[in-house]
Design a protein around this motif. Structure first.
Motif, PDB file in Angstrom:
ATOM      1  N   ILE A 178     -44.914  42.754 -40.755  1.00  0.00           N
ATOM      2  CA  ILE A 178     -43.836  42.470 -40.051  1.00  0.00           C
ATOM      3  C   ILE A 178     -43.176  44.163 -39.795  1.00  0.00           C
ATOM      4  CG2 ILE A 178     -41.667  41.640 -39.865  1.00  0.00           C
ATOM      5  CD1 ILE A 178     -42.400  39.888 -42.399  1.00  0.00           C
ATOM      6  N   ILE A 179     -43.335  44.637 -38.535  1.00  0.00           N
ATOM      7  CA  ILE A 179     -43.003  45.917 -38.034  1.00  0.00           C
ATOM      8  C   ILE A 179     -41.647  45.812 -36.918  1.00  0.00           C
ATOM      9  CG2 ILE A 179     -43.966  47.944 -36.958  1.00  0.00           C
ATOM     10  CD1 ILE A 179     -46.766  47.141 -37.903  1.00  0.00           C
ATOM     11  N   SER A 180     -41.008  46.659 -37.365  1.00  0.00           N
ATOM     12  CA  SER A 180     -39.671  47.024 -36.510  1.00  0.00           C
ATOM     13  C   SER A 180     -39.768  48.269 -35.709  1.00  0.00           C
ATOM     14  CB  SER A 180     -38.540  47.006 -37.263  1.00  0.00           C
ATOM     15  OG  SER A 180     -37.341  47.276 -36.587  1.00  0.00           O
ATOM     16  N   ARG A 181     -39.615  48.296 -34.316  1.00  0.00           N
ATOM     17  CA  ARG A 181     -39.779  49.241 -33.734  1.00  0.00           C
ATOM     18  C   ARG A 181     -38.395  49.419 -32.860  1.00  0.00           C
ATOM     19  NH1 ARG A 181     -44.632  47.302 -33.403  1.00  0.00           N
ATOM     20  NH2 ARG A 181     -46.543  48.669 -33.872  1.00  0.00           N
ATOM     21  N   ILE A 235     -38.886  43.298 -33.351  1.00  0.00           N
ATOM     22  CA  ILE A 235     -39.575  42.832 -34.519  1.00  0.00           C
ATOM     23  C   ILE A 235     -40.766  42.179 -34.168  1.00  0.00           C
ATOM     24  CG2 ILE A 235     -39.590  42.088 -36.822  1.00  0.00           C
ATOM     25  CD1 ILE A 235     -36.502  42.115 -37.082  1.00  0.00           C
ATOM     26  N   GLU A 236     -41.868  42.383 -34.865  1.00  0.00           N
ATOM     27  CA  GLU A 236     -43.199  41.810 -34.566  1.00  0.00           C
ATOM     28  C   GLU A 236     -43.819  41.378 -35.815  1.00  0.00           C
ATOM     29  OE1 GLU A 236     -46.185  42.684 -31.173  1.00  0.00           O
ATOM     30  OE2 GLU A 236     -45.052  44.419 -31.618  1.00  0.00           O
ATOM     31  N   ASP A 238     -47.369  40.101 -37.420  1.00  0.00           N
ATOM     32  CA  ASP A 238     -48.795  40.156 -37.239  1.00  0.00           C
ATOM     33  C   ASP A 238     -48.962  40.922 -35.723  1.00  0.00           C
ATOM     34  OD1 ASP A 238     -49.507  38.811 -39.634  1.00  0.00           O
ATOM     35  OD2 ASP A 238     -48.849  37.162 -38.569  1.00  0.00           O
ATOM     36  N   GLY A 239     -48.368  41.750 -35.664  1.00  0.00           N
ATOM     37  CA  GLY A 239     -48.592  42.549 -34.060  1.00  0.00           C
ATOM     38  C   GLY A 239     -49.791  43.640 -34.437  1.00  0.00           C
ATOM     39  N   PRO A 240     -50.126  44.503 -33.631  1.00  0.00           N
ATOM     40  CA  PRO A 240     -50.900  45.594 -33.986  1.00  0.00           C
ATOM     41  C   PRO A 240     -50.502  46.490 -35.315  1.00  0.00           C
ATOM     42  CG  PRO A 240     -50.155  45.699 -31.708  1.00  0.00           C
ATOM     43  CD  PRO A 240     -49.659  44.640 -32.511  1.00  0.00           C
ATOM     44  N   PRO A 241     -51.335  46.864 -36.305  1.00  0.00           N
ATOM     45  CA  PRO A 241     -50.841  47.274 -37.605  1.00  0.00           C
ATOM     46  C   PRO A 241     -50.574  48.771 -37.009  1.00  0.00           C
ATOM     47  CG  PRO A 241     -53.086  47.168 -37.463  1.00  0.00           C
ATOM     48  CD  PRO A 241     -52.815  46.168 -36.477  1.00  0.00           C
ATOM     49  N   ILE A 242     -49.763  49.648 -37.905  1.00  0.00           N
ATOM     50  CA  ILE A 242     -49.501  50.869 -37.707  1.00  0.00           C
ATOM     51  C   ILE A 242     -50.704  51.622 -38.085  1.00  0.00           C
ATOM     52  CG2 ILE A 242     -48.351  52.874 -38.396  1.00  0.00           C
ATOM     53  CD1 ILE A 242     -45.854  50.836 -39.141  1.00  0.00           C
ATOM     54  N   THR A 243     -51.187  52.191 -37.281  1.00  0.00           N
ATOM     55  CA  THR A 243     -52.433  53.163 -37.421  1.00  0.00           C
ATOM     56  C   THR A 243     -51.981  54.727 -37.505  1.00  0.00           C
ATOM     57  OG1 THR A 243     -52.681  53.452 -35.242  1.00  0.00           O
ATOM     58  CG2 THR A 243     -54.270  51.635 -36.186  1.00  0.00           C
ATOM     59  N   VAL A 283     -40.279  46.379 -41.823  1.00  0.00           N
ATOM     60  CA  VAL A 283     -38.898  45.722 -41.957  1.00  0.00           C
ATOM     61  C   VAL A 283     -38.697  45.029 -43.207  1.00  0.00           C
ATOM     62  CG1 VAL A 283     -39.369  43.729 -40.364  1.00  0.00           C
ATOM     63  CG2 VAL A 283     -36.884  44.805 -40.830  1.00  0.00           C
ATOM     64  N   ALA A 284     -39.758  44.275 -43.529  1.00  0.00           N
ATOM     65  CA  ALA A 284     -39.658  43.708 -44.518  1.00  0.00           C
ATOM     66  C   ALA A 284     -39.864  44.489 -45.871  1.00  0.00           C
ATOM     67  CB  ALA A 284     -40.614  42.292 -44.748  1.00  0.00           C
TER      68      ALA A 284
END
Ligand SMILES: Cc1cc2nc3c(=O)[nH]c(=O)nc-3n(C[C@H](O)[C@H](O)[C@H](O)COP(=O)(O)OP(=O)(O)OC[C@H]3O[C@@H](n4cnc5c(N)ncnc54)[C@H](O)[C@@H]3O)c2cc1C
Length: 511
Positions: A178-181, A235-236, A238-243, A283-284
């Motif tokens: 779970i990624i927030s941008r 907030i996504e 299961d979006g593209p992971p942070i690489t 974010v989580a």
């Protein structure tokens, strides 16, 4: 011993704590690693009970609050569902719009005015404690030096070195899926309508400003930040992971918004002077220190707890840690702290953090994609039509459902809760309870002119102030209020049982 208390970290929590200690007669040293205040964009507002605490210290208006006292918000969100607050008999969701950089600047100025020894450019590198003191190794602008202190408080943020040095676990979890941008951005000026508070997308669809929106792919919010500049947060799940170490860019935020919205909104970097937000986080990330105290060392603020920012609860929680700990630590330094007072810091504040991690996780779950969540949202939305449920959720968000330990028996309903603000008349002077709390001292407010209270509390007079006042429709006959604003005891129609016990429990043996 060089000093009584060292505070590691001159962020908002460390600075407020320093002010509380000074009010209570203890002069701390604040060690802050940054030689200048950070300009990073962080909080935009304080939400909840802490706003009333700032009012107690006379800081609500000086920090830009509107009106003569804190005003509750007319509306808010829970998990991106609207909360209608206007129908509540009592709305505890007070707000104060203030950027964190300004908050820190005002708290720093106040701390310096009060005489706090604030050392910028001084980084704590190591600490060890024995039975008598804590010894710290500090890297200052002129080299390394050592200090000894009776007590040390780590207000050094989420990555707290103090927490690691004392070996306290930071239990919880971080979900990398779970990624927030978030970013400050500009969009074509013609697409924004301030009249209807929305933005036109190139497709002709419109999206509302201010509120979180949930789609089947994620959630986003767009909020005006300053003229011509918006804040976009996405907030996504299961979006593209942070690489790797690729720094976040406006293009990455735009692509994330595109995936969640299902269409493009052209975003560009602002041209106004910053600091501007540009951030990507898991974010989580929900963790609480297993113990807020380890011997002579304490943790407060983000050093003690992290959680998602949904609902902006961070400073409500952290600044109230400082309010709770300040007077207790001062009592210990002055030698009148009753047994267990210092341990009550962990006992009272860790559960408050558990409530915040609970509701921020619940809100994030309610914002997540999927048909089952859509059904759950429908159920919750229907429940929120009921004022009782809305009231309960609002109390949770404000932190006003926190009730600290009370004395045995059947305590008054106000005992253990933040004191209500009361309009008071003392002699011919009109005032408010909040104004009587400015000095940050324990206060017994006698609302029935029960002169025997003066006799009972006489032996504590060096540390408890007594005021006789009149209030229209008082909620109790008398209130004993701790410096952090919580009611230690209240007198109801059933007599004054437990006043002496409450005085002893919170303010030690009489002189
Ligand atoms: C983008 C963003 C938006 C936010 N929005 C909101 C919001 O709207 N409302 C809200 O309530 N909260 C918000 N928050 C959360 C809020 O910013 C934090 O809860 C708050 O900063 C915590 O304050 P603190 O004093 O505990 O820690 P920090 O602000 O992290 O301060 C810690 C200080 O300790 C210093 N330090 C660290 N290690 C050492 C060392 N070894 N020696 C000396 N000094 C040291 C650091 O330099 C720093 O100054 C937001 C956060 C972010 C990132």
């Amino acid at each position: 011993m060089n000093v009584d208390v060292i505070i590691v970290g001159g962020g908002p929590v460390g600075l407020l704590l320093a002010g509380e200690l000074i009010l209570a007669g203890v002069r701390p040293v604040v060690l802050e690693q940054l030689s200048e205040r950070s300009t990073a964009y962080k909080a935009n507002a304080l939400v909840g009970q802490v706003v009333r605490f700032l009012d107690h210290r006379g800081l609500y208006q000086s920090f830009g609050g509107r009106g003569d006292r804190p005003q509750p918000a007319p509306a808010f969100l829970f998990g991106a569902l609207p909360l209608k607050l206007s129908g509540l008999a009592e709305n505890p969701l007070y707000g104060l719009q203030i950027r964190q950089a300004r908050l820190e600047s005002l708290l720093e100025q106040r701390a310096r005015d009060l005489g706090v020894d604030l050392r910028r450019g001084h980084r704590v590198q190591e600490l060890r404690q024995d039975d008598d003191a804590v010894t710290v190794q500090v890297q200052g602008p002129d080299g390394c030096y050592e200090m000894r202190t009776g007590y040390l408080v780590g207000c050094d943020g989420a990555r707290s070195g103090v927490r690691k040095m004392i070996g306290v676990s930071f239990s919880g979890f971080t979900d990398p899926s779970i990624i927030s941008r978030a970013a400050h951005v500009t969009v074509p000026a013609s697409s924004i309508s301030t009249d209807t508070a929305d933005i036109a997308l190139p497709s002709g669809d419109r999206i509302g400003l201010y509120a979180w929106h949930r789609t089947e792919r994620g959630a986003y919010v767009v909020v005006p930040h300053e003229p011509g500049v918006l804040m976009v947060s996405v907030i996504e799940w299961d979006g593209p992971p942070i690489t790797g170490e690729i720094p976040v860019s406006i293009e990455e935020v735009r692509a994330s918004l595109h995936r969640v919205l299902g269409q493009d909104l052209p975003l560009a970097a602002p041209t106004t002077p910053g600091p501007h937000l540009l951030r990507r986080v898991y974010v989580a990330n929900t963790r609480i220190a297993d113990s807020y105290r380890h011997g002579r060392v304490f943790l407060a603020g983000d050093a003690a707890h992290v959680h998602s920012a949904v609902g902006a609860p961070g400073l409500n929680l952290g600044l109230q840690d400082a309010a709770n700990l300040g007077w207790k630590l001062a009592a210990q330094v002055h030698g009148w702290a009753p047994p267990g007072l210092l341990d009550s810091y962990h006992a009272e504040r860790r559960p408050a953090a558990e409530r915040v991690t609970m509701h921020t996780q619940a809100q994030l779950a309610l914002m997540s994609p999927g048909p089952a969540v859509t059904a759950l949202r429908q159920v919750v939305a229907e429940l929120l039509e009921t004022p009782v449920v809305t009231g309960q959720i609002t109390d949770l968000l404000a932190g006003s459902d926190v009730r600290y330990r009370t004395h045995p028996g059947t305590p008054h309903a106000l005992t253990g809760r933040f004191a209500p603000d009361l309009d008071l008349r003392i002699g011919s002077r009109d005032t408010r309870l909040a104004e009587l709390m400015r000095p940050g001292r324990p206060l017994l407010v006698d609302l029935t002119d029960a002169s025997h209270l003066a006799d009972l509390t006489g032996p504590w007079r060096d540390r408890v102030d007594l005021v006789t006042a009149h209030a229209p429709a008082p909620p109790a006959d008398a209130l004993l209020i701790r410096p952090d604003g919580y009611v230690a005891w209240a007198l109801g129609p059933n007599g004054n049982d437990h006043l002496l016990e409450a005085l002893g429990t919170w303010f030690g043996d009489p002189q």
